[in-house]
Write a protein that holds these residues in place. Structure first.
Motif, PDB file in Angstrom:
ATOM      1  N   VAL A 224      76.774  26.347  -3.112  1.00 38.64           N
ATOM      2  CA  VAL A 224      77.047  26.046  -3.703  1.00 38.64           C
ATOM      3  C   VAL A 224      77.791  27.182  -4.060  1.00 38.64           C
ATOM      4  O   VAL A 224      79.547  27.176  -4.478  1.00 38.64           O
ATOM      5  CB  VAL A 224      76.552  24.993  -5.203  1.00 38.64           C
ATOM      6  N   ALA A 225      77.289  28.557  -4.370  1.00 37.55           N
ATOM      7  CA  ALA A 225      78.879  29.339  -4.776  1.00 37.55           C
ATOM      8  C   ALA A 225      79.559  29.933  -3.961  1.00 37.55           C
ATOM      9  O   ALA A 225      80.652  30.008  -4.246  1.00 37.55           O
ATOM     10  CB  ALA A 225      77.153  30.235  -5.287  1.00 37.55           C
ATOM     11  N   GLN A 226      79.134  29.861  -2.435  1.00 44.40           N
ATOM     12  CA  GLN A 226      79.913  30.656  -1.366  1.00 44.40           C
ATOM     13  C   GLN A 226      81.046  29.331  -1.065  1.00 44.40           C
ATOM     14  O   GLN A 226      81.945  29.636  -1.056  1.00 44.40           O
ATOM     15  CB  GLN A 226      79.141  30.154  -0.248  1.00 44.40           C
ATOM     16  N   ILE A 227      80.746  28.094  -1.558  1.00 48.04           N
ATOM     17  CA  ILE A 227      81.887  27.064  -1.290  1.00 48.04           C
ATOM     18  C   ILE A 227      83.196  27.314  -2.879  1.00 48.04           C
ATOM     19  O   ILE A 227      84.172  27.409  -2.299  1.00 48.04           O
ATOM     20  CB  ILE A 227      81.694  25.530  -1.657  1.00 48.04           C
ATOM     21  N   TYR A 228      82.232  27.175  -3.935  1.00 51.11           N
ATOM     22  CA  TYR A 228      83.268  27.962  -4.888  1.00 51.11           C
ATOM     23  C   TYR A 228      83.844  29.564  -4.383  1.00 51.11           C
ATOM     24  O   TYR A 228      85.286  29.006  -4.774  1.00 51.11           O
ATOM     25  CB  TYR A 228      82.560  28.510  -6.253  1.00 51.11           C
ATOM     26  N   VAL A 229      83.406  30.341  -3.421  1.00 57.74           N
ATOM     27  CA  VAL A 229      84.003  31.470  -3.559  1.00 57.74           C
ATOM     28  C   VAL A 229      85.577  31.239  -2.172  1.00 57.74           C
ATOM     29  O   VAL A 229      86.684  31.648  -2.341  1.00 57.74           O
ATOM     30  CB  VAL A 229      83.389  32.656  -3.301  1.00 57.74           C
ATOM     31  N   ASN A 230      84.954  30.042  -1.623  1.00 58.25           N
ATOM     32  CA  ASN A 230      85.852  29.772  -0.389  1.00 58.25           C
ATOM     33  C   ASN A 230      86.832  28.925  -0.860  1.00 58.25           C
ATOM     34  O   ASN A 230      87.883  29.485  -0.421  1.00 58.25           O
ATOM     35  CB  ASN A 230      85.389  29.280   0.866  1.00 58.25           C
ATOM     36  N   GLY A 231      86.047  27.915  -1.672  1.00 63.07           N
ATOM     37  CA  GLY A 231      87.992  27.479  -2.720  1.00 63.07           C
ATOM     38  C   GLY A 231      88.858  28.301  -3.329  1.00 63.07           C
ATOM     39  O   GLY A 231      90.458  28.471  -3.342  1.00 63.07           O
ATOM     40  N   LEU A 232      88.406  29.279  -4.073  1.00 61.98           N
ATOM     41  CA  LEU A 232      89.002  30.298  -4.590  1.00 61.98           C
ATOM     42  C   LEU A 232      89.907  31.044  -3.071  1.00 61.98           C
ATOM     43  O   LEU A 232      91.506  32.193  -3.040  1.00 61.98           O
ATOM     44  CB  LEU A 232      88.425  31.253  -5.265  1.00 61.98           C
ATOM     45  N   LYS A 233      89.205  31.634  -2.212  1.00 57.18           N
ATOM     46  CA  LYS A 233      90.023  32.109  -1.386  1.00 57.18           C
ATOM     47  C   LYS A 233      91.490  31.774  -0.413  1.00 57.18           C
ATOM     48  O   LYS A 233      91.940  31.648   0.186  1.00 57.18           O
ATOM     49  CB  LYS A 233      89.120  32.737   0.072  1.00 57.18           C
ATOM     50  N   THR A 234      90.932  30.478  -0.414  1.00 56.36           N
ATOM     51  CA  THR A 234      91.922  29.241   0.567  1.00 56.36           C
ATOM     52  C   THR A 234      93.413  28.782  -0.491  1.00 56.36           C
ATOM     53  O   THR A 234      93.919  27.735  -0.031  1.00 56.36           O
ATOM     54  CB  THR A 234      91.320  28.148   1.242  1.00 56.36           C
ATOM     55  N   GLY A 235      92.575  28.701  -2.087  1.00 53.48           N
ATOM     56  CA  GLY A 235      93.671  28.375  -2.381  1.00 53.48           C
ATOM     57  C   GLY A 235      93.571  26.656  -2.934  1.00 53.48           C
ATOM     58  O   GLY A 235      94.042  26.427  -2.671  1.00 53.48           O
ATOM     59  N   ASN A 236      91.963  26.104  -2.755  1.00 47.91           N
ATOM     60  CA  ASN A 236      91.797  24.733  -2.542  1.00 47.91           C
ATOM     61  C   ASN A 236      90.831  24.422  -3.125  1.00 47.91           C
ATOM     62  O   ASN A 236      89.655  24.647  -3.389  1.00 47.91           O
ATOM     63  CB  ASN A 236      90.913  24.635  -0.557  1.00 47.91           C
ATOM     64  N   VAL A 237      91.868  23.701  -3.798  1.00 47.23           N
ATOM     65  CA  VAL A 237      90.840  23.502  -5.409  1.00 47.23           C
ATOM     66  C   VAL A 237      90.477  21.970  -5.169  1.00 47.23           C
ATOM     67  O   VAL A 237      89.617  21.663  -6.149  1.00 47.23           O
ATOM     68  CB  VAL A 237      92.266  22.756  -6.499  1.00 47.23           C
ATOM     69  N   ASP A 238      91.056  21.315  -4.364  1.00 44.36           N
ATOM     70  CA  ASP A 238      89.543  20.314  -4.380  1.00 44.36           C
ATOM     71  C   ASP A 238      87.799  20.416  -3.511  1.00 44.36           C
ATOM     72  O   ASP A 238      86.606  20.026  -3.951  1.00 44.36           O
ATOM     73  CB  ASP A 238      90.005  19.319  -3.095  1.00 44.36           C
ATOM     74  N   GLN A 239      88.443  21.678  -3.137  1.00 45.02           N
ATOM     75  CA  GLN A 239      86.923  22.522  -3.080  1.00 45.02           C
ATOM     76  C   GLN A 239      86.128  23.273  -3.529  1.00 45.02           C
ATOM     77  O   GLN A 239      85.295  22.948  -4.014  1.00 45.02           O
ATOM     78  CB  GLN A 239      87.600  23.343  -1.404  1.00 45.02           C
ATOM     79  N   LEU A 240      86.997  23.350  -5.152  1.00 41.94           N
ATOM     80  CA  LEU A 240      86.930  24.289  -6.709  1.00 41.94           C
ATOM     81  C   LEU A 240      85.846  23.123  -6.795  1.00 41.94           C
ATOM     82  O   LEU A 240      84.364  23.130  -7.382  1.00 41.94           O
ATOM     83  CB  LEU A 240      87.439  24.692  -7.028  1.00 41.94           C
ATOM     84  N   LYS A 241      86.655  22.006  -6.756  1.00 40.96           N
ATOM     85  CA  LYS A 241      86.245  20.827  -7.705  1.00 40.96           C
ATOM     86  C   LYS A 241      85.133  20.138  -7.039  1.00 40.96           C
ATOM     87  O   LYS A 241      84.284  20.089  -7.780  1.00 40.96           O
ATOM     88  CB  LYS A 241      87.556  19.499  -7.587  1.00 40.96           C
ATOM     89  N   GLN A 242      84.706  20.166  -5.872  1.00 49.98           N
ATOM     90  CA  GLN A 242      83.321  19.891  -5.089  1.00 49.98           C
ATOM     91  C   GLN A 242      82.078  20.609  -5.750  1.00 49.98           C
ATOM     92  O   GLN A 242      80.466  19.626  -5.799  1.00 49.98           O
ATOM     93  CB  GLN A 242      83.535  19.452  -3.765  1.00 49.98           C
ATOM     94  N   THR A 243      82.453  21.742  -6.468  1.00 52.59           N
ATOM     95  CA  THR A 243      81.415  22.676  -7.185  1.00 52.59           C
ATOM     96  C   THR A 243      80.965  22.352  -7.857  1.00 52.59           C
ATOM     97  O   THR A 243      79.715  22.744  -9.025  1.00 52.59           O
ATOM     98  CB  THR A 243      81.517  24.075  -6.560  1.00 52.59           C
ATOM     99  N   PHE A 244      81.378  22.243  -9.131  1.00 55.73           N
ATOM    100  CA  PHE A 244      81.793  21.983 -10.246  1.00 55.73           C
ATOM    101  C   PHE A 244      81.318  20.343 -10.882  1.00 55.73           C
ATOM    102  O   PHE A 244      81.688  19.543 -10.053  1.00 55.73           O
ATOM    103  CB  PHE A 244      82.749  22.661 -11.177  1.00 55.73           C
ATOM    104  N   HIS A 245      80.470  19.984 -11.793  1.00 53.02           N
ATOM    105  CA  HIS A 245      79.783  18.216 -12.200  1.00 53.02           C
ATOM    106  C   HIS A 245      81.512  18.295 -12.881  1.00 53.02           C
ATOM    107  O   HIS A 245      82.246  19.029 -13.531  1.00 53.02           O
ATOM    108  CB  HIS A 245      78.760  19.169 -13.001  1.00 53.02           C
ATOM    109  N   PRO A 246      82.023  16.677 -12.589  1.00 54.64           N
ATOM    110  CA  PRO A 246      83.284  16.599 -13.294  1.00 54.64           C
ATOM    111  C   PRO A 246      82.921  16.709 -15.202  1.00 54.64           C
ATOM    112  O   PRO A 246      84.498  16.929 -15.785  1.00 54.64           O
ATOM    113  CB  PRO A 246      83.126  14.937 -13.374  1.00 54.64           C
ATOM    114  N   ASP A 247      81.864  16.924 -16.512  1.00 53.01           N
ATOM    115  CA  ASP A 247      82.326  16.908 -16.942  1.00 53.01           C
ATOM    116  C   ASP A 247      81.611  18.629 -17.517  1.00 53.01           C
ATOM    117  O   ASP A 247      81.256  19.492 -18.653  1.00 53.01           O
ATOM    118  CB  ASP A 247      81.175  16.908 -17.814  1.00 53.01           C
ATOM    119  N   GLY A 248      82.119  20.093 -16.231  1.00 52.01           N
ATOM    120  CA  GLY A 248      82.024  21.524 -16.393  1.00 52.01           C
ATOM    121  C   GLY A 248      83.092  21.832 -17.835  1.00 52.01           C
ATOM    122  O   GLY A 248      83.872  21.050 -18.707  1.00 52.01           O
ATOM    123  N   LEU A 249      82.628  23.460 -18.311  1.00 58.96           N
ATOM    124  CA  LEU A 249      83.203  24.225 -18.937  1.00 58.96           C
ATOM    125  C   LEU A 249      83.180  25.187 -18.311  1.00 58.96           C
ATOM    126  O   LEU A 249      82.561  25.560 -17.395  1.00 58.96           O
ATOM    127  CB  LEU A 249      81.881  23.911 -19.924  1.00 58.96           C
TER     128      LEU A 249
END
Length: 134
Positions: free
Chosen positions: A19-44
């Motif tokens: 999950v942490a690596q997918i988060y980093v990959n989302g930042l690296k690629t600029g892929n917002v959908d990938q970032l969103k998949q790592t967070f709970h919808p009610d995340g803070l």
């Protein structure tokens, strides 16, 4: 002595790191959908910006990533600081985000319906060039 199962399975550690690596990959690629998949919808999220204002909306991360695009040169180091049966805290050190920004991210994760999700992110940014970022 009674034999007990270790609730801290290697599979769980690997799932958390994934999950942490997918988060980093989302930042690296600029892929917002990938970032969103790592967070709970009610995340803070919470952290301080260069102007001293506290940012508390997770949407800020998604908007910032969409507006500033990929960070192809990002470097990261991921460490699990602690793991319990259904909760974990992960440290993600980042260098070379957009504009050369660095970040220390503390990701709190929960095991929800069999999946590890980031429920909160507390961060410290290391701003190199504030003119470019805000």
């Amino acid at each position: 002595m009674q034999n007990t199962d270790n609730v801290n399975s290697i599979a769980d550690y690997n799932a958390i790191l994934n999950v942490a690596q997918i988060y980093v990959n989302g930042l690296k690629t600029g892929n917002v959908d990938q970032l969103k998949q790592t967070f709970h919808p009610d995340g803070l999220m919470a952290g301080t910006m260069p102007d001293g204002k506290l940012t508390t909306k997770l949407q800020f991360l998604f908007d910032f990533t969409a507006e500033n695009g990929p960070a192809p040169d990002v470097k990261s180091h991921i460490s699990i600081l602690h793991k319990a049966e259904t909760a974990a805290v992960v440290l993600v050190e980042l260098e070379n985000l957009q504009g050369g920004v660095g970040s220390t991210d503390y990701l709190s994760m929960l095991l929800i319906d069999g999946e590890w999700k980031i429920i909160s992110k507390a961060f410290n940014l290391y701003w190199v060039n504030t003119d470019k970022m805000c």
